[in-house]
Scaffold this motif. Structure first.
Motif, mmCIF file in Angstrom:
data_model
loop_
_atom_site.group_PDB
_atom_site.id
_atom_site.type_symbol
_atom_site.label_atom_id
_atom_site.label_comp_id
_atom_site.label_asym_id
_atom_site.label_seq_id
_atom_site.Cartn_x
_atom_site.Cartn_y
_atom_site.Cartn_z
ATOM 1 N N THR A 36 -10.034 25.439 -39.888
ATOM 2 C CA THR A 36 -9.445 25.119 -41.192
ATOM 3 C C THR A 36 -9.690 23.650 -41.538
ATOM 4 O OG1 THR A 36 -7.744 26.786 -40.798
ATOM 5 C CG2 THR A 36 -7.265 25.117 -42.490
ATOM 6 N N LYS B 73 -8.298 24.208 -36.214
ATOM 7 C CA LYS B 73 -9.525 23.407 -36.082
ATOM 8 C C LYS B 73 -10.567 23.794 -37.132
ATOM 9 C CE LYS B 73 -10.143 24.816 -31.847
ATOM 10 N NZ LYS B 73 -9.036 25.793 -31.790
ATOM 11 N N SER C 47 -6.363 28.068 -29.713
ATOM 12 C CA SER C 47 -6.823 29.007 -30.728
ATOM 13 C C SER C 47 -5.723 29.154 -31.775
ATOM 14 C CB SER C 47 -7.114 30.352 -30.058
ATOM 15 O OG SER C 47 -7.545 31.263 -31.019
ATOM 16 N N GLY C 48 -6.103 29.052 -33.042
ATOM 17 C CA GLY C 48 -5.133 29.167 -34.114
ATOM 18 C C GLY C 48 -4.460 27.854 -34.487
HETATM 19 N N1 LIG Z 1 -7.048 32.475 -45.296
HETATM 20 C C1 LIG Z 1 -6.023 32.482 -44.442
HETATM 21 N N2 LIG Z 1 -4.844 33.092 -44.753
HETATM 22 C C2 LIG Z 1 -3.799 33.079 -43.895
HETATM 23 N N3 LIG Z 1 -3.830 32.474 -42.704
HETATM 24 C C3 LIG Z 1 -4.961 31.860 -42.333
HETATM 25 C C4 LIG Z 1 -6.115 31.841 -43.166
HETATM 26 N N4 LIG Z 1 -7.092 31.136 -42.540
HETATM 27 C C5 LIG Z 1 -6.567 30.772 -41.350
HETATM 28 N N5 LIG Z 1 -5.291 31.195 -41.226
HETATM 29 C C6 LIG Z 1 -4.409 30.957 -40.069
HETATM 30 O O1 LIG Z 1 -4.413 29.582 -39.778
HETATM 31 C C7 LIG Z 1 -4.408 29.370 -38.373
HETATM 32 C C8 LIG Z 1 -5.526 28.419 -38.008
HETATM 33 O O2 LIG Z 1 -6.774 29.094 -38.114
HETATM 34 P P1 LIG Z 1 -8.121 28.417 -37.647
HETATM 35 O O3 LIG Z 1 -9.187 29.408 -37.857
HETATM 36 O O4 LIG Z 1 -8.237 27.126 -38.318
HETATM 37 O O5 LIG Z 1 -7.831 28.194 -36.091
HETATM 38 P P2 LIG Z 1 -8.784 27.584 -34.956
HETATM 39 O O6 LIG Z 1 -8.073 26.413 -34.355
HETATM 40 O O7 LIG Z 1 -10.128 27.350 -35.498
HETATM 41 O O8 LIG Z 1 -8.807 28.775 -33.874
HETATM 42 P P3 LIG Z 1 -10.022 29.259 -32.915
HETATM 43 O O9 LIG Z 1 -10.049 28.293 -31.751
HETATM 44 O O10 LIG Z 1 -9.569 30.619 -32.470
HETATM 45 O O11 LIG Z 1 -11.276 29.293 -33.702
HETATM 46 C C9 LIG Z 1 -4.481 30.729 -37.732
HETATM 47 O O12 LIG Z 1 -3.173 31.076 -37.304
HETATM 48 C C10 LIG Z 1 -4.943 31.628 -38.839
HETATM 49 O O13 LIG Z 1 -4.407 32.908 -38.708
#
Ligand SMILES: Nc1ncnc2c1ncn2[C@@H]1O[C@H](COP(=O)(O)OP(=O)(O)OP(=O)(O)O)[C@@H](O)[C@H]1O
Ligand SMILES: [Mg+2]
Length: 236
Positions: A62, A60, A56-57
């Motif tokens: 993004t 993915k 998580s984070g």
């Molecule tokens: N608009 C934004 N501004 C600042 N930080 C951001 C923004 N969007 C995402 N992040 C940060 O980027 C990181 C990646 O976020 P993302 O949503 O892509 O993770 P993920 O792998 O999809 O997680 P999950 O499995 O929980 O869905 C996180 O630490 C998040 O806080």
């Protein structure tokens, strides 16, 4: 007809659909700079499923937003069928998205006042098709995903797995080349998750889609042609 034109009209299985090169995504949060994607490369091909697991984070979602041109990377390049995407205007990207990309999310985002058929037909309506034409495009897809008997049901009258099947039909109604799915089975019980997961994989093969599927479901990841993990801003 020359070869170039023929390829553009009917790409063969295995042809590169999307290529990401050296993607960088930074977020500034307070005084801290987060480097979420750090020189990420990815190639997805026609008829090929790619799954992405990761903490998580790890970035993915993004990455999927960037691949769907819903968000711009800080650096790097995106090529769709060999053509650069990031130089296009927002209007051109919106048209490209409607025509070429199908999205499926963890929560289906179906419109509660519309039937399964109307929901699945929505992208075609937005592209300017008449209700009759849009519904005639959506109906065979709903039948394919096993909802022939649920065309007139509203989302509240469908199970979670059925709702996600409608979302899948909606994602495919414009016959996109690229399918981007963010935890498509994340909100489903084990059995529905397995069924929807297998269905996605079947559709990828049948329809020659290039699919990028973010999932926490290791069973689904194991079905992929290209199972990858996102860690430290890159795929491996
Ligand atoms: N608009 C934004 N501004 C600042 N930080 C951001 C923004 N969007 C995402 N992040 C940060 O980027 C990181 C990646 O976020 P993302 O949503 O892509 O993770 P993920 O792998 O999809 O997680 P999950 O499995 O929980 O869905 C996180 O630490 C998040 O806080
Ligand atoms: Mg996410």
């Amino acid at each position: 007809m020359n070869n170039v034109v023929m390829e553009a009209q009917s790409p063969a299985r295995g042809d590169t659909v999307m290529e990401a090169k050296g993607l960088v995504k930074k977020f500034v949060s307070g005084r801290e700079e987060l480097r979420i994607l750090d020189g990420l490369d990815l190639t997805v091909s026609r008829g090929q499923s790619t799954t992405i697991v990761g903490a998580s984070g790890s970035g993915k979602s993004t990455l999927l937003y960037i691949l769907g041109a819903l968000e711009r990377p800080t650096g790097g390049e995106l090529l769709f069928e060999g053509q650069p995407l990031l130089t296009r205007s927002e209007d051109e990207l919106a048209a490209w998205r409607n025509r070429s990309v199908g999205f499926v999310f963890q929560f289906h985002h179906l419109l509660s006042d519309f039937t399964a058929l109307e929901n699945a037909a929505m992208p075609a309506r937005l592209a300017g098709r008449s209700p009759e034409e849009a519904e005639s495009m959506a109906k065979p897809l709903l039948e394919r995903v096993g909802l022939a008997e649920r065309l007139r049901h509203r989302p509240g009258e469908l199970s979670g797995g059925e709702q996600q099947r409608v979302a899948l039909a909606r994602a495919l109604v414009m016959e996109p080349r690229l399918l981007l799915a963010d935890e498509p089975t994340g909100n489903l019980d084990l059995k529905s998750a397995e069924a929807v997961g297998s269905l996605i994989m079947e559709l990828v093969a049948e329809r020659g889609l290039a699919a990028v599927i973010v999932t926490h479901n290791h069973q689904l990841a194991a079905l992929a042609d290209q199972p990858l993990e996102l860690a430290d801003g890159r795929l491996r």
